[in-house]
Design a protein around this motif. Sequence first.
Motif, short mmCIF file in Angstrom:
data_model
loop_
_atom_site.label_atom_id
_atom_site.label_comp_id
_atom_site.label_asym_id
_atom_site.label_seq_id
_atom_site.Cartn_x
_atom_site.Cartn_y
_atom_site.Cartn_z
N PHE A 22 0.80 -1.22 0.00
CA PHE A 22 0.00 0.00 0.00
C PHE A 22 0.84 1.28 0.00
O PHE A 22 0.45 2.28 0.58
CB PHE A 22 -0.96 -0.01 1.20
N ASP A 23 1.98 1.24 -0.67
CA ASP A 23 2.74 2.46 -0.87
C ASP A 23 2.30 3.10 -2.19
O ASP A 23 2.16 2.42 -3.20
CB ASP A 23 4.24 2.15 -0.92
N TRP A 24 2.09 4.42 -2.16
CA TRP A 24 1.58 5.12 -3.33
C TRP A 24 2.44 4.86 -4.57
O TRP A 24 1.91 4.82 -5.70
CB TRP A 24 1.53 6.62 -3.07
N ARG A 25 3.73 4.73 -4.41
CA ARG A 25 4.62 4.60 -5.57
C ARG A 25 4.27 3.37 -6.41
O ARG A 25 4.36 3.41 -7.63
CB ARG A 25 6.08 4.53 -5.11
N GLU A 26 3.90 2.28 -5.73
CA GLU A 26 3.52 1.07 -6.45
C GLU A 26 2.04 1.09 -6.83
O GLU A 26 1.67 0.65 -7.92
CB GLU A 26 3.84 -0.16 -5.60
N ILE A 27 1.21 1.59 -5.93
CA ILE A 27 -0.23 1.60 -6.19
C ILE A 27 -0.55 2.35 -7.47
O ILE A 27 -1.31 1.88 -8.33
CB ILE A 27 -0.98 2.25 -5.00
N MET A 28 0.01 3.55 -7.64
CA MET A 28 -0.38 4.39 -8.77
C MET A 28 0.20 3.94 -10.10
O MET A 28 -0.21 4.43 -11.15
CB MET A 28 -0.04 5.84 -8.47
N LYS A 29 1.14 3.01 -10.08
CA LYS A 29 1.59 2.42 -11.34
C LYS A 29 0.42 1.69 -12.01
O LYS A 29 0.32 1.65 -13.24
CB LYS A 29 2.74 1.45 -11.09
N LYS A 30 -0.47 1.11 -11.20
CA LYS A 30 -1.63 0.40 -11.74
C LYS A 30 -2.58 1.36 -12.44
O LYS A 30 -3.14 1.05 -13.49
CB LYS A 30 -2.37 -0.34 -10.62
N GLU A 31 -2.77 2.54 -11.85
CA GLU A 31 -3.68 3.51 -12.45
C GLU A 31 -3.06 4.12 -13.70
O GLU A 31 -3.73 4.31 -14.72
CB GLU A 31 -4.03 4.60 -11.44
N ALA A 32 -1.76 4.42 -13.65
CA ALA A 32 -1.09 4.97 -14.81
C ALA A 32 -1.10 3.99 -15.98
O ALA A 32 -1.11 4.40 -17.15
CB ALA A 32 0.34 5.36 -14.45
N ALA A 33 -1.10 2.68 -15.69
CA ALA A 33 -1.06 1.67 -16.75
C ALA A 33 -2.29 1.71 -17.64
O ALA A 33 -2.24 1.25 -18.79
CB ALA A 33 -0.91 0.28 -16.13
N VAL A 34 -3.40 2.26 -17.15
CA VAL A 34 -4.62 2.35 -17.94
C VAL A 34 -4.46 3.38 -19.06
O VAL A 34 -5.17 3.33 -20.07
CB VAL A 34 -5.82 2.69 -17.03
N TYR A 35 -3.51 4.30 -18.91
CA TYR A 35 -3.24 5.28 -19.95
C TYR A 35 -2.39 4.62 -21.04
O TYR A 35 -1.18 4.75 -21.08
CB TYR A 35 -2.51 6.49 -19.35
N THR A 36 -3.06 3.93 -21.92
CA THR A 36 -2.38 3.22 -23.00
C THR A 36 -2.04 4.19 -24.13
O THR A 36 -2.47 5.34 -24.15
CB THR A 36 -3.28 2.09 -23.52
N GLY A 37 -1.27 3.69 -25.09
CA GLY A 37 -0.82 4.55 -26.18
C GLY A 37 -1.95 5.16 -26.97
O GLY A 37 -1.86 6.32 -27.40
N ASP A 38 -3.04 4.41 -27.19
CA ASP A 38 -4.14 4.97 -27.98
C ASP A 38 -4.84 6.10 -27.24
O ASP A 38 -5.36 7.03 -27.87
CB ASP A 38 -5.14 3.88 -28.36
N ILE A 39 -4.84 6.07 -25.91
CA ILE A 39 -5.44 7.15 -25.13
C ILE A 39 -4.53 8.37 -25.16
O ILE A 39 -4.99 9.51 -25.33
CB ILE A 39 -5.70 6.70 -23.69
#
Length: 431
Positions: free
Chosen positions: A407-424
Amino acid sequence: MFFLRKSPPPVIPEGFDLDSRPKVGILVETTIPPVSRANLRMYWLAKALIAEKRVMVNMVSPSKDLSSRRSYFVEWIWMNQFPGWAKHLYSSWRLPVRIWHFLASIISLAILEVWYRRSYGRGFAALHAWNPLAGLAAVIAGKLIRRPVFVDFTDFYSDIARTDMPFLSKPLVWLENYVLRQARYVFVVSRQLKEHLVRVHGLPQAKIHIVADGTDSQTFRPDVPTAGVREKLGIPAEAPVLVFHGDIKHDDGVDILLEALAKVAAVRPDVRLLVLGGGSPYFDEVCRPLIARLGLADNVVLPGWIPHAAVPAVLCACDIGAMTLRATLNHDHYLSFKLFEYWGCGKPVVVTRLKAIGEVARDGENALVAKSGDVDAFAQAFLRLIEDRGLAARLGHAGRELVVREFDWREIMKKEAAVYTGDILDSRSAG
């Protein structure tokens, strides 16, 4: 650009290519710095997007007041302030202030979009917001500039308003439903919340991503220096100290905590409860009179709000984290910053038995758990931790290990950033 800043454009950091970088607009309630509870989750998302996707992040926020309005780079985030009154965000003027911020944020995003298209040939790739009102502003702005909108839906504000601002509860139900339907993706903090949105609101599962809340384990850590903290707060060096911090609303159950404290004080008169926060009608009209009625004036310490950066040292100077939450629709589906901040500092936690939190806060493993509203059970749990320091240390250590691991933000937010794919991120096709 006059609406966004009154000073000349900030100096762009060396190596920062405005022309080629995809751009994401994030709406926040307050400016950065400082990092605060009101902008914490979006701040860590911005850092992840910059690090993981190499995008340019515009954080669009209100100024503290009209005279302080400016735009600037901080940690490679471009903060764009519109004329606002963020210093009144939690005052009695909060409703008109939020309405103005809602309108001004839409205008700001539209102006930025026009400027980017004229200056660099392409505008935002996507807009992102946290909470329903900011989400509605992002949805409207997204329709104007024809870009997708992502929303972090971490709380049922309509359920919170049920007791604090009942006249807003039904409008907030409509607002939440509208934002949830219009957003391209919705980020939630628990499996329970995702299942509820699918079952009750009819959202498709593929639209919802689970990204938990958390904390910065490098800031909230057990070895933060605490010299002088207790003395400054007027707390005896050897007194056992319970702590509650954050927003104080009816559903947070601070009145339950005070009732439990009275029972603890009957056994341990030296106990102290430190309450960081306050200022709501519930706190002033219910909790303050209850402190007097229960004879707890000498046991309760009320410093009010303190800067988020000062919280770790204060938590480390305390002994037990208190979360006597009422079991509500919202609390059964959400997670809590304070839970992970207590654990980050290595503190044992006494928490209500709730659905989502119950999957991470396990009785006897990393917390002590009590039924919602059970004053006697909470009091017994606090006394158990006060008397058994070995148990308190073990639970706090287990909580700390869980935070560092999951539950450290540095790892958690990698999951959210991953939704920003190249087509987006290709704004030319991100309609």
